[in-house]
Design an enzyme around this catalytic site. Structure first.
Site, PDB file in Angstrom:
ATOM      1  N   ASN A   1     -20.188  54.581   2.198  1.00  8.85           N
ATOM      2  CA  ASN A   1     -19.803  53.423   3.020  1.00  8.85           C
ATOM      3  C   ASN A   1     -19.069  53.895   4.273  1.00  8.85           C
ATOM      4  O   ASN A   1     -19.393  53.516   5.391  1.00  8.85           O
ATOM      5  CB  ASN A   1     -18.905  52.461   2.232  1.00  8.85           C
ATOM      6  CG  ASN A   1     -19.485  52.121   0.874  1.00  8.85           C
ATOM      7  OD1 ASN A   1     -20.693  52.207   0.678  1.00  8.85           O
ATOM      8  ND2 ASN A   1     -18.646  51.756  -0.077  1.00  8.85           N
ATOM      9  N   ASP A   2     -18.072  54.734   4.040  1.00 10.92           N
ATOM     10  CA  ASP A   2     -17.347  55.253   5.198  1.00 10.92           C
ATOM     11  C   ASP A   2     -18.147  56.327   5.926  1.00 10.92           C
ATOM     12  O   ASP A   2     -18.060  56.442   7.153  1.00 10.92           O
ATOM     13  CB  ASP A   2     -15.980  55.813   4.765  1.00 10.92           C
ATOM     14  CG  ASP A   2     -14.969  54.696   4.627  1.00 10.92           C
ATOM     15  OD1 ASP A   2     -14.952  53.808   5.507  1.00 10.92           O
ATOM     16  OD2 ASP A   2     -14.215  54.693   3.640  1.00 10.92           O
TER      17      ASP A   2
ATOM     18  N   ARG B   1      -9.398  57.404  -7.984  1.00 13.83           N
ATOM     19  CA  ARG B   1      -9.151  57.775  -6.588  1.00 13.83           C
ATOM     20  C   ARG B   1      -7.725  57.414  -6.225  1.00 13.83           C
ATOM     21  O   ARG B   1      -7.261  56.314  -6.542  1.00 13.83           O
ATOM     22  CB  ARG B   1     -10.132  57.019  -5.693  1.00 13.83           C
ATOM     23  CG  ARG B   1      -9.811  57.195  -4.226  1.00 13.83           C
ATOM     24  CD  ARG B   1     -10.860  56.599  -3.371  1.00 13.83           C
ATOM     25  NE  ARG B   1     -10.746  55.149  -3.281  1.00 13.83           N
ATOM     26  CZ  ARG B   1     -11.621  54.399  -2.626  1.00 13.83           C
ATOM     27  NH1 ARG B   1     -12.665  54.944  -2.047  1.00 13.83           N
ATOM     28  NH2 ARG B   1     -11.467  53.100  -2.561  1.00 13.83           N
TER      29      ARG B   1
ATOM     30  N   ARG C   1     -10.978  52.373  -7.894  1.00 18.35           N
ATOM     31  CA  ARG C   1     -10.278  52.176  -6.620  1.00 18.35           C
ATOM     32  C   ARG C   1      -8.839  51.761  -6.918  1.00 18.35           C
ATOM     33  O   ARG C   1      -8.533  50.576  -7.014  1.00 18.35           O
ATOM     34  CB  ARG C   1     -10.991  51.103  -5.797  1.00 18.35           C
ATOM     35  CG  ARG C   1     -12.352  51.535  -5.257  1.00 18.35           C
ATOM     36  CD  ARG C   1     -13.014  50.400  -4.480  1.00 18.35           C
ATOM     37  NE  ARG C   1     -14.056  50.862  -3.585  1.00 18.35           N
ATOM     38  CZ  ARG C   1     -15.365  50.779  -3.841  1.00 18.35           C
ATOM     39  NH1 ARG C   1     -15.779  50.246  -4.959  1.00 18.35           N
ATOM     40  NH2 ARG C   1     -16.242  51.200  -2.951  1.00 18.35           N
TER      41      ARG C   1
ATOM     42  N   GLU D   1     -16.493  61.611   2.907  1.00 22.15           N
ATOM     43  CA  GLU D   1     -16.826  60.331   3.543  1.00 22.15           C
ATOM     44  C   GLU D   1     -16.549  60.352   5.046  1.00 22.15           C
ATOM     45  O   GLU D   1     -16.555  59.314   5.699  1.00 22.15           O
ATOM     46  CB  GLU D   1     -16.097  59.165   2.853  1.00 22.15           C
ATOM     47  CG  GLU D   1     -14.618  59.320   2.715  1.00 22.15           C
ATOM     48  CD  GLU D   1     -13.961  58.174   1.952  1.00 22.15           C
ATOM     49  OE1 GLU D   1     -14.571  57.102   1.794  1.00 22.15           O
ATOM     50  OE2 GLU D   1     -12.819  58.357   1.506  1.00 22.15           O
TER      51      GLU D   1
ATOM     52  N   CYS E   1     -20.532  57.880  -4.742  1.00 24.09           N
ATOM     53  CA  CYS E   1     -19.881  56.688  -5.288  1.00 24.09           C
ATOM     54  C   CYS E   1     -19.851  55.534  -4.290  1.00 24.09           C
ATOM     55  O   CYS E   1     -19.344  54.465  -4.591  1.00 24.09           O
ATOM     56  CB  CYS E   1     -18.476  57.002  -5.787  1.00 24.09           C
ATOM     57  SG  CYS E   1     -17.365  57.505  -4.484  1.00 24.09           S
TER      58      CYS E   1
ATOM     59  N   HIS F   1      -7.648  42.569 -29.254  1.00 27.85           N
ATOM     60  CA  HIS F   1      -8.884  43.271 -29.598  1.00 27.85           C
ATOM     61  C   HIS F   1     -10.052  42.310 -29.779  1.00 27.85           C
ATOM     62  O   HIS F   1     -11.191  42.646 -29.518  1.00 27.85           O
ATOM     63  CB  HIS F   1      -8.685  44.107 -30.862  1.00 27.85           C
ATOM     64  CG  HIS F   1      -7.949  45.373 -30.585  1.00 27.85           C
ATOM     65  ND1 HIS F   1      -6.627  45.552 -30.903  1.00 27.85           N
ATOM     66  CD2 HIS F   1      -8.351  46.503 -29.982  1.00 27.85           C
ATOM     67  CE1 HIS F   1      -6.251  46.744 -30.509  1.00 27.85           C
ATOM     68  NE2 HIS F   1      -7.275  47.354 -29.956  1.00 27.85           N
TER      69      HIS F   1
HETATM   70  C1  PEP Z   1     -16.997  54.767   0.471  1.00 24.01           C
HETATM   71  O1  PEP Z   1     -16.418  54.816   1.539  1.00 24.01           O
HETATM   72  O2  PEP Z   1     -18.221  54.928   0.332  1.00 24.01           O
HETATM   73  C2  PEP Z   1     -16.243  54.485  -0.755  1.00 24.01           C
HETATM   74  C3  PEP Z   1     -16.784  54.628  -1.933  1.00 24.01           C
HETATM   75  O3  PEP Z   1     -14.971  54.042  -0.625  1.00 24.01           O
HETATM   76  P1  PEP Z   1     -14.554  52.581  -0.113  1.00 24.01           P
HETATM   77  O4  PEP Z   1     -15.778  51.750  -0.048  1.00 24.01           O
HETATM   78  O5  PEP Z   1     -13.548  52.082  -1.061  1.00 24.01           O
HETATM   79  O6  PEP Z   1     -13.973  52.895   1.216  1.00 24.01           O
HETATM   80 MG    MG Z   2     -14.285  55.025   1.613  1.00 22.97          MG
END
Ligand code: PEP
Ligand code: MG
Length: 554
Positions: free
Chosen positions: A454-455, A333, A297, A431, A502, A190
């Site tokens: 991102n994806d 996730r 993640r 995504e 996200c 702690h």
């Molecule tokens: C994304 O794809 O935007 C995402 C948050 O997941 P990762 O970047 O882990 O694929």
């Molecule tokens: Mg992703």
């Protein structure tokens, strides 16, 4: 005067420069004394115990404001330990039967209980040994009329100690402490957690000896690299000063936003959440005042090892995150392995086109054994906090149907096994363009959406996000991507489902105003971005600016 350099385990980053202050706990030399009037001794103990409880209540209150509920909880635990029947009975018994002084009975009981905890297999219980010593020392201090220790220094100092108890750490005047360095102590204690939450550079397990004359020497703690320099040479000092100043300037600007609501000028609230890869990232999350975790993640748990993590191993991590977040939402996730995230033991086939290959939910649906282990851990952990589960890389309704079947199986099995579990919210990542196009139907099946930009950018623009040759073409601000985000939010809201972002765009200050105009409910990002985005949100008036911003981007 030669510079000396020592290694330590990093607890919290940053640079501290100042004089060393060797903190030593006054050794409580407790003598055994024969006391005829046992009743009086029992009363002395009870009075001290009561005062200790009052002190702990005060400490709890103080730390609620300074380090948050999750970390303040330790003082509640200490209070409960002090009120524990076995603990009290042992002390009073000793006083009555052995005719000893209260101090001796408290010290002996503290030692006995600490040894008992230390011998337990369970790591959590082992840690309690330090806590029981801590409460006994508190009672002893009160019995001997001693005040609890403070730092007696004019200037702020780097506190160096053999070990520090949580109560010692939190009681130190923060304006006097630049950093902590301890020779012993676990990075999970702690004390370490408190140091992280306070945002003070800290090292434990430092390879330094307290025997020498460290007190008052100039030193530098490099919390990022896990180094302590004693008597730094002018060059090292200069480099460290520059690094410290740059870090401080960045931080200073945003500190005023801590504890403030994430709300627009015209009163629209946004959930400001953080992305993490493992438990360790929670320090930054707390430091930057996240209102929840928007993306944990979980695949990192799988990637940092050589075999599948067991249900119990996963449960431990998920539960710890949920408990540390103390009732705030934690969106975990499910395994998103594959593509660039490979673990040999999965024995995934080599693919020509991995970005469009066997990954994430596709693996989980093909390998229900792996999926079910994770789901069991997640459902079980949900009994300990506000966990939400999120499924990645969704492209069809059939996948949702299959996920639901597996979830039902898991719940049936847990019920049959008599294992308690909670009812987490369940949502999907949006995504893929396919998910966007069927988002109005997906919204009827889930509790929330979270857009993985991102994806979504990769699949919308047909650009492999790993291919560095294409970096100039990878444009997450492309109107096609932004239109997809707009469509997804609309689909969600038609079904009264909330919608967050996200992916990296969630923390992109250039788009925050657009997301507000679109009605995005949650933004999740690296902890370091949180306060900057909160600032923008608080400066925005959606009513006034919304239309213009939409026109600008869409
Ligand atoms: C994304 O794809 O935007 C995402 C948050 O997941 P990762 O970047 O882990 O694929
Ligand atoms: Mg992703």
């Amino acid at each position: 005067m030669n510079m000396e350099q020592y290694n330590g385990k990093r607890v919290f980053g940053g640079i501290a420069i100042g004089r060393l202050y060797v903190y030593s706990r006054e050794d409580q030399q407790v003598k055994r004394e024969r006391v005829e009037d046992s009743q009086r001794e029992v009363l002395r103990f009870r009075k001290a115990q009561e005062e200790a409880i009052d002190q702990l209540a005060g400490l709890h209150e103080k730390s609620l404001q300074t380090v948050g509920a999750a970390n303040a909880a330790i003082f509640e635990i200490h209070r409960m330990m002090l009120e524990d029947d076995d603990y009290i009975e042992s002390i009073e018994n000793m006083i009555n039967t052995q005719k000893v002084n209260a101090e001796y009975a408290v010290a002996m009981t503290g030692d006995n209980f600490a040894e008992m905890f230390a011998a337990m297999d369970d790591a959590y219980m082992k840690e309690r040994a330090a806590d029981v010593r801590d409460i006994s020392e508190r009672v002893l201090r009160i019995l001997s009329g001693e005040e609890s220790g403070g730092i007696e220094a004019e200037e702020p100092v780097i506190v160096i100690a053999d070990d520090l108890a949580p109560s010692e750490t939190v009681q130190m005047d923060r304006s006097k402490v630049l950093a902590f360095v301890t020779v012993h102590g676990s990075a999970n204690s702690h004390t370490a957690i408190l140091a992280r939450t306070m945002g003070i550079p800290a090292l434990v397990g430092a390879s330094v000896s307290l025997e020498g004359s460290l007190h008052g020497k100039m030193a530098v703690v490099d919390g990022d690299k896990g180094l302590l320099y004693v008597d730094p040479d002018p060059e090292t000092l200069h480099i460290m000063q520059e690094r410290r100043n740059a870090l401080l300037a960045q931080k200073e600007l945003l500190q005023t936003l801590k504890g403030k609501e994430t709300i627009t000028r015209d009163g629209k609230k946004v959930m400001l959440y953080a992305n993490i890869g493992n438990y360790k990232d929670l320090a930054k999350v707390l430091e930057n005042d996240a209102e929840g975790i928007g993306l944990f993640r979980s695949e990192f748990l799988y990637l940092e090892r050589d075999t599948y993590p067991t249900e119990e191993e996963q449960l431990k991590v998920y539960k710890a995150v949920a408990e540390t977040m103390a009732g705030k939402r934690v969106i975990i996730r499910t395994l998103d392995i594959g593509a660039d995230k490979q673990a040999d033991y999965f024995k995934l086939p080599k693919e020509e086109n991995p970005a469009m290959g066997f990954r994430a939910i596709r693996i989980c649906l093909r390998r229900p054994d792996v999926f079910k282990t994770q789901l069991r851990a997640l459902f079980r952990a949900s009994a300990f906090g506000k966990i939400a589960i999120m499924y990645p890389m969704i492209t069809s309704l059939q996948e949702i149907v299959r996920i639901k079947e597996i979830v039902e199986e898991v719940k049936r099995e847990l019920t049959k096994d008599g294992v308690p579990f909670g009812e987490p919210e369940q949502g999907v990542m949006i995504e893929t363009p396919a998910a966007v196009m069927i988002s109005s139907r997906l919204a009827k099946e889930v509790d929330f959406f979270s857009i993985g930009t991102n994806d979504l950018t990769q699949y919308t623009l047909a650009i492999d996000r790993q291919n560095e040759q294409l970096d100039d073409f990878y444009d997450p601000h492309h109107p096609a991507v932004l239109q997809m985000i707009a469509q997804t939010v609309e689909s969600a809201h038609r079904e009264n489902v909330w919608c967050g972002i996200c992916g990296e765009l969630g923390g992109d200050p250039a788009l925050t105003r657009l997301f507000l105009a679109l009605g995005v409910d949650e933004l999740s990002m690296s902890p370091g971005n949180l306060l900057a985005i909160r600032k923008i949100i608080r400066e925005t008036d959606v009513e006034e600016e919304g239309e213009a911003v939409r026109k600008e981007f869409l």
